[in-house]
Structure formats: C-alpha cells, structure tokens
Design a protein around this motif. Structure first.
Motif, short mmCIF file in Angstrom:
data_model
loop_
_atom_site.label_atom_id
_atom_site.label_comp_id
_atom_site.label_asym_id
_atom_site.label_seq_id
_atom_site.Cartn_x
_atom_site.Cartn_y
_atom_site.Cartn_z
N PHE A 154 0.83 -1.20 0.00
CA PHE A 154 0.00 0.00 0.00
C PHE A 154 0.87 1.26 0.00
N SER A 155 0.31 2.34 -0.54
CA SER A 155 0.76 3.71 -0.33
C SER A 155 2.23 3.91 -0.73
N GLN A 156 3.11 4.22 0.24
CA GLN A 156 4.51 4.48 -0.07
C GLN A 156 5.16 3.31 -0.80
N ALA A 157 4.61 2.11 -0.62
CA ALA A 157 5.12 0.96 -1.37
C ALA A 157 4.99 1.17 -2.87
N GLY A 158 4.11 2.09 -3.29
CA GLY A 158 3.97 2.41 -4.70
C GLY A 158 5.22 3.03 -5.30
N TRP A 159 6.08 3.60 -4.47
CA TRP A 159 7.40 4.06 -4.93
C TRP A 159 8.45 2.95 -4.77
N VAL A 160 8.37 2.21 -3.68
CA VAL A 160 9.39 1.19 -3.38
C VAL A 160 9.32 0.03 -4.38
N ILE A 161 8.12 -0.44 -4.66
CA ILE A 161 7.97 -1.65 -5.48
C ILE A 161 8.52 -1.48 -6.89
N PRO A 162 8.17 -0.43 -7.64
CA PRO A 162 8.79 -0.28 -8.96
C PRO A 162 10.31 -0.13 -8.89
N PHE A 163 10.78 0.58 -7.87
CA PHE A 163 12.23 0.77 -7.68
C PHE A 163 12.90 -0.60 -7.52
N ILE A 173 0.21 -2.87 -6.72
CA ILE A 173 0.34 -1.65 -5.93
C ILE A 173 -1.05 -1.16 -5.55
N LEU A 174 -1.28 -1.04 -4.26
CA LEU A 174 -2.57 -0.63 -3.73
C LEU A 174 -2.47 0.81 -3.23
N SER A 175 -3.22 1.71 -3.85
CA SER A 175 -3.24 3.12 -3.45
C SER A 175 -1.86 3.75 -3.47
N GLY A 176 -1.05 3.37 -4.44
CA GLY A 176 0.30 3.92 -4.56
C GLY A 176 0.35 5.00 -5.62
N PRO A 177 1.18 6.03 -5.43
CA PRO A 177 1.24 7.14 -6.38
C PRO A 177 2.04 6.82 -7.63
N VAL A 178 1.51 7.21 -8.77
CA VAL A 178 2.30 7.26 -10.00
C VAL A 178 2.55 8.75 -10.24
N ALA A 179 3.30 9.31 -9.33
CA ALA A 179 3.61 10.73 -9.28
C ALA A 179 4.86 10.89 -8.45
N SER A 180 5.55 11.99 -8.61
CA SER A 180 6.78 12.21 -7.85
C SER A 180 6.45 12.51 -6.39
N THR A 181 7.45 12.40 -5.54
CA THR A 181 7.23 12.67 -4.11
C THR A 181 6.80 14.12 -3.89
N SER A 182 7.31 15.04 -4.67
CA SER A 182 6.92 16.44 -4.50
C SER A 182 5.48 16.67 -4.95
N LYS A 190 9.28 -4.52 -17.15
CA LYS A 190 8.74 -5.57 -18.00
C LYS A 190 7.78 -6.49 -17.25
N GLN A 191 7.76 -6.38 -15.92
CA GLN A 191 6.89 -7.22 -15.12
C GLN A 191 5.42 -6.87 -15.34
N LEU A 192 4.56 -7.86 -15.12
CA LEU A 192 3.13 -7.59 -15.11
C LEU A 192 2.80 -6.79 -13.85
N GLY A 193 2.02 -5.73 -14.02
CA GLY A 193 1.72 -4.87 -12.89
C GLY A 193 0.26 -4.47 -12.82
N LEU A 194 -0.25 -4.40 -11.58
CA LEU A 194 -1.63 -3.98 -11.33
C LEU A 194 -1.63 -2.85 -10.30
N TRP A 195 -2.37 -1.77 -10.61
CA TRP A 195 -2.56 -0.67 -9.67
C TRP A 195 -4.05 -0.60 -9.31
N LEU A 196 -4.35 -0.51 -8.03
CA LEU A 196 -5.73 -0.39 -7.58
C LEU A 196 -5.85 0.86 -6.72
N TRP A 197 -6.86 1.70 -7.04
CA TRP A 197 -7.06 2.96 -6.33
C TRP A 197 -8.50 3.13 -5.90
N GLY A 198 -8.73 4.03 -4.96
CA GLY A 198 -10.07 4.45 -4.57
C GLY A 198 -10.34 5.87 -5.04
#
Length: 533
Positions: free
Chosen positions: A376-385, A398-407, A452-460
């Motif tokens: 969840f959340s901050q893991a949205g930055w950690v997992i792709p990294f 990635i659950l409720s993780g940002p596809v946006a920069s930290t700023s 190249k990995q299969l990826g799923l993002w889920l948001w509210g």
C-alpha cells in the motif's frame, strides 16, 4: 470434545445434515473431528441471554433523523456509549418489580439531549421502548459476553465454505483515535467474497454475532458458531445470516472448514548487512506455489500487524505463499526506521524487498518464476524501484500507490490534509496544477516505464493521500504507449485503504461496510499468476 448447537426446527433432519457436512469437511481439518452427543435443540432466546442486569448489552435504536445507532449499555459501570465512539455517558437506572428504567442526560455538543428507556428482562434479553429526543423506537438489548484472549487466539485463521467463499478471523487489536474505536473488542471477520470487514460480538465462548459495519454492531448482520476440537482449537464454523435464525437454508447455517496452513518466523539479510525478521505463511500444496512479499507503507509496519495478517489470510485463501516482515528499525528487524520518502531511504527499502524475494526463491515450496511484490501507499514508490533492479520479481501489485513524484504527492496531500479533516478542494484544479509542476524528489514514472513485469494498480476514487486522477492519467499514458503489461482499476467511493467511504476521511473508517479490492485482485491473480507459464 466438540461443542456445537444444532439450530433447526426439525431435529432429526438437522442432525443428519450437520453430520454429513462435517464428514465431507473432515479431510481439511487440522485435527480429526469426532462427534459427541448432541444438546437439546435451542430456542432463539438461548443465543444471547442473561438473567441479571450485569455487563454489556447491545441494541439498535432509532435516532431523531430516522437512522439507526448501535447503543451499548453497561450495568456494572452504569454507562452508555454509541459505537464506535469511545466517549461514555452516565446512566440513571431504576427497577420497579419487572420494569427497568434508564435515563441519560446529554450536554451541549452531545448527540442527544435526553435518552430514556423502559423495558423488561424477558427470555434473557432486555426489550422495551427507547425515546431519543422525542423519537420513539422498540429496542432489544442483547447481552454481550467477554471471552478470554487465549481462547480467541485459537479461532484465528482462514475458513472456507463449500462454495469457495473464504473468511478471515483475527483477534482484534486495540486502536483508538479521535474519539473513535477502529476495531471491535473481540474478533474481526473479513469476508473475501463481499469484502465485508466486521467486528464479532460474543454471546458466549463459541457463538458470536456479526456486526453491521466495521465497528458498529447492532443491528446484527448474522451469527457464527465455532466448532472446536479437544484442545479448543477451531476446526470450522457455522454461519447464519439472521442472528436469531434456527433453521438452516441455502444461505444460512452453512459450514466453513478451517483452511490448514503453516507459518514460520525467519530472518533474512539485506544488501547492506541489516538483518530483517520475516514471517512466511504457506498454504498446503504438493507442488511449488506462487508467492508475494508484502511491502509496508510509510508506517512502522510489523509482520504480525492487523493489515499484514489480513493480507496473509487473503493470499492463503488464493493459494499463495506470502512473506511479511518487520520494517527495518521496527520490531525484531535491525537498522534505523525512517519515514521520509527520499531516494536513499526508498533504495534501502527496495533492497530489503529484493532480499526478501531472494529468500522466497530459495525455498523449495515456492515457484521462483512466480514471485511478486504487493503493498500500500509508499510501497507504490518502493515496489517499482525494487522491480527495476531484480528480474527475480516477476509481478507487482500496488494498492493506493502514487504514479507521481514525491513532490507532487506532497502538494496533493497539502490540499486534502491526507483525509484527517474535511477539506473542500477541486480535484480538476489540483490535477492541472500537478500537470504543470516539474517532478521533484523521487519520480517513479521513468522507472515504471522501463518495467517488464506484469503490474496492477488499484485505487479508490476518494483517496485523500494520493492523487488518483493524476496517477491514473500517467499510467494510462504508459499503457497507450504500448505498456500492455500494466492495468489498473479505480473503485468508486474507495478511500486510501480501499475501504468503502463517503468522503475518504480517516474518521469514516469505523463506519465502513467493506473493503473493495479483493474480488478484482483475485481475478488478476487467477489470470496472471496461478497458472504456471
């Protein structure tokens, strides 16, 4: 010995039905079940009854606006409270022969001016008329028991019905904030089919009522009864949709057998030599199975916290192994905890993830070609990294993780106050401002673009911590450019934790009826991970 109650109007039919069900499910139980002589068929009054006015009682009362509230009264302390509020009000209690009178005076800013109740103790329940600021309603208060934690712990686990529907049962942690309780006082039940996350209210050591919302009990939404072995460990449970139902039907009186699995606490070492403590949970399987490592958000996460336990139960119900762990600097893990999402700290967490995946790949029970990261959340930055640095990571969720920069995420959160309070804002205006910003800090978009990995993002849709509209826009642009290994879904009225919520506010969580993402995740796992490639 096994203790249960045969709930039916036709005793002979019910005995045969229950014995057939138990026989069919015995193979999946940890300990064989041996039937014992059956007690008499009960009446509804035996489901929750008490002959004296002691302890806690719970009932649903009508508020002046016509909605229902779950009222708890305690005769030992002469206190009244409203679930999930932590505040209590003093009661004046009088008894005239068989009639019990209760009166509670409110003050300014209280949810009532005066509450009065007149009723009688009949059949072990307290029934009568309640007046809430001139609004009258008939209320039945049912007595709630107190069950020792050592017994509750024996009920923790995953339970599966013949239909495949799976439940998680977990002992409630204690957590309150802002004058609200976030968990019940005994057990929490999660239904992975419907997403319902509910508190359980004990009538005795074996029988529990199912709450109507996360931390709102009355009016009860059903009843369960645990079936135990000679050591008191649960081997299954029975479910009734009506708290007072005594007749099995197609939708009630169903048996769910306990799903066998094992777990072990294991250490693993990150790239910088820091030793981390994890918990590996394994469902029964004769062949290597897929697995996930659960990453934390920005919190001081531990391997056995409530969220990790629920996710472990969910993965077990889907046939996956899962590695949960104490975040570095937390619990039994070495290192220094840092919440800041700077590149250096995110890199350390990414290395921790890679170390966990490496450990999973070393286990013979795990299929090394099907190991994913979820969080969840901050893991949205950690997992792709992490995924960009390790081919051993084959899938990401990635659950409720940002596809946006930290700023950019910081700017969004400054508008919404992270859902801690009601803040009026214009999502379209914020999204445009984020488009006009230059990304600063860690920007996951270039990293995600190379995965190249299969990826799923889920948001509210009402997430107040992550800019969902902007994040989905960025991910959709990648998908449109040819990154068909990615997919996403936005759940209407989903908050940052993917609970159903009106406005996505933190103080709405105790009133939430369900978690939204389980079926969608199950479908993605079935399509992309359960079958060997």
């Amino acid at each position: 010995m096994i203790r249960w109650i045969i709930l039916t109007a036709m005793r002979i039919f019910s005995i045969l039905l229950l014995l057939v069900v138990l026989s069919a499910c015995a193979a999946s139980a940890v300990t064989p079940v041996t039937p014992t002589p059956l007690p008499p068929t009960p009446t509804a009054a035996t489901f929750a009854s008490r002959d004296t006015l002691t302890g806690d009682w719970l009932g649903a009362a009508t508020k002046p606006d016509g909605s229902l509230a779950s009222l708890s009264i305690n005769f030992d302390d002469a206190k009244l409270k409203f679930e999930p509020l932590t505040k209590t009000w003093s009661m004046a209690v009088t008894q005239n022969q068989e009639t019990i009178n209760i009166s509670v005076e409110g003050k300014s800013n209280d949810p009532f001016a005066k509450i009065e109740f007149t009723g009688t103790l009949t059949g072990g329940n307290l029934s009568g008329e309640l007046t809430w600021d001139a609004r009258k309603s008939l209320v039945t208060f049912m007595p709630i028991s107190v069950v020792d934690k050592s017994l509750l712990e024996k009920y923790e686990g995953v339970y599966r019905f013949e239909s495949g529907r799976a439940l998680s049962i977990i002992v409630s942690p204690e957590y309150s904030s802002g004058g609200l309780k976030f968990f019940s006082q005994s057990l929490m039940l999660t239904d992975f089919d419907s997403g319902a996350l509910r508190g359980l209210y004990p009538f005795d050591d074996y029988i529990f009522a199912v709450g109507s919302l996360r931390v709102v009990g009355a009016p009860f939404a059903g009843r369960i009864q645990f079936i135990t072995d000679a050591q008191g460990n649960a081997t299954g449970l029975m479910w009734w949709d009506d708290v007072n139902d005594i007749t099995p039907s197609a939708t009630s009186g169903q048996f769910a057998g306990r799903v066998p699995y094992t777990y072990e606490d294991i250490p693993f070492t990150s790239a910088d030599g820091i030793k981390l403590m994890g918990r590996l949970s394994l469902p029964e399987s004769n062949t290597p199975i897929p697995a996930f490592m659960m990453m934390h958000g920005s919190e001081q996460g531990m391997r056995d916290n409530f969220g990790n336990k629920v996710m472990a139960h969910y993965m077990i119900s889907q046939g996956f192994a899962i590695l949960n762990y104490d975040k570095r600097g937390v619990g039994d893990s070495e290192g220094v905890y840092q919440e800041t999402a700077n590149i250096s700290n995110l890199q350390k967490h990414a290395e921790d993830a890679i170390a966990g995946v490496t450990y999973l790949a070393s286990r013979p029970e795990i299929d090394a070609k099907r190991i994913g990261l979820i969080g969840f959340s901050q893991a949205g930055w950690v997992i792709p990294f992490a995924a960009s640095q390790s081919d051993a990571i084959t899938h990401i969720v990635i659950l409720s993780g940002p596809v946006a920069s930290t700023s950019q995420e910081d700017v969004f959160s400054s508008y919404t106050n992270d859902g801690d309070s009601i803040t009026n804002f214009d999502d379209a205006k914020i999204t445009q401002q984020l488009r006009d910003m230059n990304p600063d800090g860690f920007d996951p978009l270039p990293v995600i673009a190379q995965l190249k990995q299969l990826g799923l993002w889920l948001w509210g849709s009402v997430d107040k911590s992550v800019p969902v509209t902007f994040s989905a826009e960025n991910l959709q642009a990648l998908i449109d450019s040819g990154k068909n290994n990615f997919s996403y879904e936005i759940f209407p009225n989903g908050d940052h934790n993917l609970n159903e919520s009106l406005h996505g506010l933190f103080n709405e969580i105790p009133y939430s009826p369900r978690v939204l993402f389980y079926p969608a995740l199950a479908q993605w796992l079935e399509t992309n991970m359960l079958k060997e490639k």
